[in-house]
Motif scaffolding. Structure first.
Motif, PDB file in Angstrom:
ATOM      1  N   GLY A 118       0.783  -1.049   0.095  1.00 30.11           N
ATOM      2  CA  GLY A 118       0.061  -0.077   0.026  1.00 30.11           C
ATOM      3  C   GLY A 118       0.753   1.461   0.121  1.00 30.11           C
ATOM      4  O   GLY A 118       2.139   1.097   0.036  1.00 30.11           O
ATOM      5  N   THR A 119       0.194   2.585   0.026  1.00 33.74           N
ATOM      6  CA  THR A 119       0.950   3.737   0.002  1.00 33.74           C
ATOM      7  C   THR A 119       0.437   4.729   1.012  1.00 33.74           C
ATOM      8  O   THR A 119      -0.923   4.850   1.046  1.00 33.74           O
ATOM      9  N   ILE A 120       1.079   5.420   1.439  1.00 31.88           N
ATOM     10  CA  ILE A 120       0.727   6.412   2.411  1.00 31.88           C
ATOM     11  C   ILE A 120       1.180   7.957   2.056  1.00 31.88           C
ATOM     12  O   ILE A 120       2.495   8.209   1.675  1.00 31.88           O
ATOM     13  N   LEU A 121       0.161   8.698   1.696  1.00 30.71           N
ATOM     14  CA  LEU A 121       0.475  10.051   0.960  1.00 30.71           C
ATOM     15  C   LEU A 121       0.084  10.942   2.272  1.00 30.71           C
ATOM     16  O   LEU A 121      -0.683  11.019   2.731  1.00 30.71           O
ATOM     17  N   PHE A 122       1.142  12.192   2.461  1.00 36.97           N
ATOM     18  CA  PHE A 122       0.773  13.342   3.133  1.00 36.97           C
ATOM     19  C   PHE A 122       1.310  14.425   2.862  1.00 36.97           C
ATOM     20  O   PHE A 122       2.150  14.668   2.359  1.00 36.97           O
ATOM     21  N   ASP A 123       0.106  15.444   2.478  1.00 37.95           N
ATOM     22  CA  ASP A 123       0.126  16.380   1.615  1.00 37.95           C
ATOM     23  C   ASP A 123       0.661  16.299   0.303  1.00 37.95           C
ATOM     24  O   ASP A 123       1.556  17.147  -0.265  1.00 37.95           O
ATOM     25  N   GLY A 124       0.182  15.233  -0.456  1.00 39.19           N
ATOM     26  CA  GLY A 124       0.639  14.742  -1.625  1.00 39.19           C
ATOM     27  C   GLY A 124       2.075  13.987  -1.823  1.00 39.19           C
ATOM     28  O   GLY A 124       2.320  13.636  -2.839  1.00 39.19           O
ATOM     29  N   LEU A 125       2.873  14.046  -0.886  1.00 40.48           N
ATOM     30  CA  LEU A 125       4.311  13.359  -0.851  1.00 40.48           C
ATOM     31  C   LEU A 125       4.057  11.901  -0.315  1.00 40.48           C
ATOM     32  O   LEU A 125       3.311  11.616   0.776  1.00 40.48           O
ATOM     33  N   ASP A 126       4.607  11.063  -1.041  1.00 45.61           N
ATOM     34  CA  ASP A 126       4.902   9.752  -0.678  1.00 45.61           C
ATOM     35  C   ASP A 126       5.695   9.422   0.530  1.00 45.61           C
ATOM     36  O   ASP A 126       6.803   9.612   0.082  1.00 45.61           O
ATOM     37  N   ILE A 127       5.055   9.210   1.601  1.00 46.06           N
ATOM     38  CA  ILE A 127       6.038   8.857   2.804  1.00 46.06           C
ATOM     39  C   ILE A 127       5.931   7.374   3.390  1.00 46.06           C
ATOM     40  O   ILE A 127       6.702   7.198   4.277  1.00 46.06           O
ATOM     41  N   THR A 128       5.653   6.638   2.297  1.00 44.65           N
ATOM     42  CA  THR A 128       5.414   5.096   2.741  1.00 44.65           C
ATOM     43  C   THR A 128       6.881   4.457   3.215  1.00 44.65           C
ATOM     44  O   THR A 128       6.732   3.807   4.260  1.00 44.65           O
ATOM     45  N   LYS A 129       7.828   4.890   2.600  1.00 44.78           N
ATOM     46  CA  LYS A 129       9.148   4.289   2.825  1.00 44.78           C
ATOM     47  C   LYS A 129       9.983   5.118   3.896  1.00 44.78           C
ATOM     48  O   LYS A 129      11.253   4.776   4.303  1.00 44.78           O
ATOM     49  N   MET A 130       9.402   6.201   4.155  1.00 41.13           N
ATOM     50  CA  MET A 130      10.112   7.296   5.448  1.00 41.13           C
ATOM     51  C   MET A 130       9.820   6.710   6.649  1.00 41.13           C
ATOM     52  O   MET A 130       8.946   5.983   7.072  1.00 41.13           O
ATOM     53  N   ASP A 131      10.959   6.680   7.725  1.00 40.58           N
ATOM     54  CA  ASP A 131      10.860   6.179   8.983  1.00 40.58           C
ATOM     55  C   ASP A 131      10.323   7.293   9.747  1.00 40.58           C
ATOM     56  O   ASP A 131       9.970   8.556   9.552  1.00 40.58           O
ATOM     57  N   ILE A 132      10.349   7.255  11.256  1.00 45.29           N
ATOM     58  CA  ILE A 132       9.885   7.963  11.961  1.00 45.29           C
ATOM     59  C   ILE A 132      10.490   9.350  12.159  1.00 45.29           C
ATOM     60  O   ILE A 132       9.661  10.290  12.224  1.00 45.29           O
ATOM     61  N   THR A 133      11.657   9.416  11.914  1.00 41.82           N
ATOM     62  CA  THR A 133      12.253  10.806  12.044  1.00 41.82           C
ATOM     63  C   THR A 133      11.945  11.521  10.835  1.00 41.82           C
ATOM     64  O   THR A 133      11.703  12.737  11.124  1.00 41.82           O
ATOM     65  N   GLN A 134      12.117  10.902   9.652  1.00 39.09           N
ATOM     66  CA  GLN A 134      11.612  11.528   8.550  1.00 39.09           C
ATOM     67  C   GLN A 134      10.198  12.064   8.382  1.00 39.09           C
ATOM     68  O   GLN A 134       9.891  13.273   7.901  1.00 39.09           O
ATOM     69  N   ARG A 135       9.316  11.362   8.914  1.00 40.18           N
ATOM     70  CA  ARG A 135       8.086  11.669   8.793  1.00 40.18           C
ATOM     71  C   ARG A 135       7.803  12.788   9.883  1.00 40.18           C
ATOM     72  O   ARG A 135       7.067  13.865   9.673  1.00 40.18           O
ATOM     73  N   ALA A 136       8.712  12.762  11.031  1.00 42.12           N
ATOM     74  CA  ALA A 136       8.685  14.082  12.011  1.00 42.12           C
ATOM     75  C   ALA A 136       9.081  15.145  11.444  1.00 42.12           C
ATOM     76  O   ALA A 136       8.477  16.403  11.503  1.00 42.12           O
ATOM     77  N   GLN A 137      10.176  15.142  10.500  1.00 39.20           N
ATOM     78  CA  GLN A 137      10.595  16.310   9.793  1.00 39.20           C
ATOM     79  C   GLN A 137       9.514  16.900   8.972  1.00 39.20           C
ATOM     80  O   GLN A 137       9.765  18.066   8.431  1.00 39.20           O
ATOM     81  N   ASN A 138       8.649  15.968   8.484  1.00 39.23           N
ATOM     82  CA  ASN A 138       7.387  16.357   7.467  1.00 39.23           C
ATOM     83  C   ASN A 138       6.250  16.856   8.240  1.00 39.23           C
ATOM     84  O   ASN A 138       5.453  17.038   7.448  1.00 39.23           O
ATOM     85  N   GLY A 139       6.429  16.937   9.513  1.00 35.91           N
ATOM     86  CA  GLY A 139       5.291  17.655  10.227  1.00 35.91           C
ATOM     87  C   GLY A 139       4.223  16.407  10.706  1.00 35.91           C
ATOM     88  O   GLY A 139       3.090  16.742  11.232  1.00 35.91           O
ATOM     89  N   ILE A 140       4.840  15.142  11.370  1.00 33.53           N
ATOM     90  CA  ILE A 140       4.113  14.211  11.918  1.00 33.53           C
ATOM     91  C   ILE A 140       4.470  13.780  13.320  1.00 33.53           C
ATOM     92  O   ILE A 140       5.695  13.632  13.610  1.00 33.53           O
ATOM     93  N   ALA A 141       3.534  14.276  14.449  1.00 35.13           N
ATOM     94  CA  ALA A 141       4.126  14.092  15.574  1.00 35.13           C
ATOM     95  C   ALA A 141       3.338  12.958  16.347  1.00 35.13           C
ATOM     96  O   ALA A 141       2.068  12.859  16.212  1.00 35.13           O
ATOM     97  N   TYR A 142       4.061  12.212  16.997  1.00 32.62           N
ATOM     98  CA  TYR A 142       3.337  10.884  17.888  1.00 32.62           C
ATOM     99  C   TYR A 142       3.710  10.829  18.916  1.00 32.62           C
ATOM    100  O   TYR A 142       4.814  10.934  19.575  1.00 32.62           O
ATOM    101  N   ALA A 143       2.514  10.422  19.966  1.00 34.37           N
ATOM    102  CA  ALA A 143       2.709  10.313  21.220  1.00 34.37           C
ATOM    103  C   ALA A 143       2.680   8.821  21.633  1.00 34.37           C
ATOM    104  O   ALA A 143       1.591   8.210  21.358  1.00 34.37           O
ATOM    105  N   PHE A 144       3.585   8.103  22.387  1.00 30.54           N
ATOM    106  CA  PHE A 144       3.477   6.780  22.378  1.00 30.54           C
ATOM    107  C   PHE A 144       2.676   6.404  23.410  1.00 30.54           C
ATOM    108  O   PHE A 144       2.433   7.359  24.719  1.00 30.54           O
ATOM    109  N   GLN A 145       2.071   5.239  23.459  1.00 31.63           N
ATOM    110  CA  GLN A 145       1.032   4.847  24.438  1.00 31.63           C
ATOM    111  C   GLN A 145       1.922   4.585  25.715  1.00 31.63           C
ATOM    112  O   GLN A 145       1.219   4.859  26.921  1.00 31.63           O
TER     113      GLN A 145
END
Length: 241
Positions: free
Chosen positions: A57-84
Motif C-alpha cells: 500500500g501507499t501513504i501520502l501526506f500533503d501529496g508526498l509519498d511517505i510510505t518508505k520514510m521512517d519516524i524521524t523523516q516523517r517527524a521532519q515532514n510534520g507528523i508528531a506521535y505520542a507513544f502509549q
C-alpha cells in the motif's frame, strides 16, 4: 491531507493485522479512531507515524509519498506521535525534552504553559529529571506536552487518557478542543473515551484490521453507543489511573 491507499501489514509469520485499509483525512480536523481491543487501532497509528512499515500500500501526506520514510523523516515532514508507553530519558529535565520537541529554547513561561495544558503544576515539574521518580501518569502527561510543543501538521495520540487522573483528563480534552479551534493541525486520537468521541469531527471504527465505519461524529457515534463490539467508557465514568 493524509491518504492511506490499500494499506496492509502482517506479522513475520504471515498473520495479517491490517487488511487493505483505505482512508482520507482532511486537514484541521479532530479524528478519533476507536473499536474493539486487538482490532488494529494502535498498529494503524504506528504505520502512519512510521514506527512500522506497511507490507503493501501507499501513504501520502500533503501529496508526498511517505510510505518508505521512517519516524524521524516523517517527524521532519510534520507528523508528531505520542507513544502509549512514554520513554524515559535519564539525565534530561522536563524543560529539556520540551525544548528538544519544540526545536528551540523555551522561556519558562512557555514551558509552564505547555505543562499546564496537561494538568501539571509547572513549578513542581519544569526542572524534574525524566527518571524513575516520575510516575507512569506523570510521564504520560509530559510526553503529551512535548508533542504539543511540536509545530506539527498532524498530531497522533495513542490512548492519551491511559494513566492520567480525571482532572488531568478533563484538561486534556480542553486542550484537544483548543487545538481544533486554532486550526493549527490535524489531530488523530486513538481512544475509547466517550468524552473524546463527543468532540470529534469524524470517527473511524477499526475492527479486525479493517475500517468498519467512518464518517461524521453525528452519524457514527449513536450507533457506537449501542454497539457491544466497540465498547466505550461512558461520559463522566472514565477510570482514574
Amino acid at each position: 491531507m493524509l491518504e492511506l491507499k490499500n494499506i496492509a501489514w502482517e506479522l513475520p509469520g504471515g498473520e495479517e493485522i491490517i487488511k487493505g485499509i483505505n482512508l482520507s483525512l482532511d486537514d484541521g480536523k479532530l479524528i478519533v479512531v476507536t473499536g474493539p481491543n486487538g482490532g488494529g487501532k494502535t498498529t494503524l497509528a504506528k504505520l502512519i507515524a512510521g514506527i512500522e512499515s506497511p507490507t503493501s500500500g501507499t501513504i501520502l501526506f500533503d501529496g508526498l509519498d511517505i510510505t518508505k520514510m521512517d519516524i524521524t523523516q516523517r517527524a521532519q515532514n510534520g507528523i508528531a506521535y505520542a507513544f502509549q508507553q512514554p520513554v524515559r530519558f535519564k539525565g534530561l529535565e522536563v524543560k529539556d525534552i520540551l525544548e528538544l520537541a519544540a526545536g528551540e529554547d523555551l522561556s519558562e513561561s512557555s514551558a509552564c504553559a505547555l505543562l499546564g495544558k496537561v494538568g501539571l503544576c509547572a513549578n513542581e515539574y519544569i526542572h524534574r529529571e525524566l527518571n524513575a521518580s516520575l510516575s507512569g501518569g506523570e510521564m504520560k502527561r509530559i510526553e503529551i506536552a512535548s508533542v504539543l510543543a511540536r509545530k506539527a501538521k498532524l498530531f497522533i495520540f495513542d490512548e492519551p487518557e491511559a494513566g492520567i487522573d480525571l482532572w488531568s483528563f478533563s484538561r486534556l480534552v480542553e486542550t484537544f478542543e483548543d487545538l481544533r479551534r486554532q486550526g493549527t493541525g490535524t489531530l488523530l486520537v486513538i481512544s475509547h473515551q466517550e468524552r473524546i468521541l463527543n468532540i470529534a469531527d469524524e470517527i473511524a471504527v477499526v475492527a479486525d484490521g479493517n475500517i468498519r465505519s467512518f464518517g461524521a461524529r453525528e452519524t457514527i457515534l449513536p450507533s457506537l453507543l449501542n454497539d457491544e463490539k466497540a465498547p466505550l467508557c461512558p461520559l463522566g465514568k472514565e477510570e482514574s489511573r
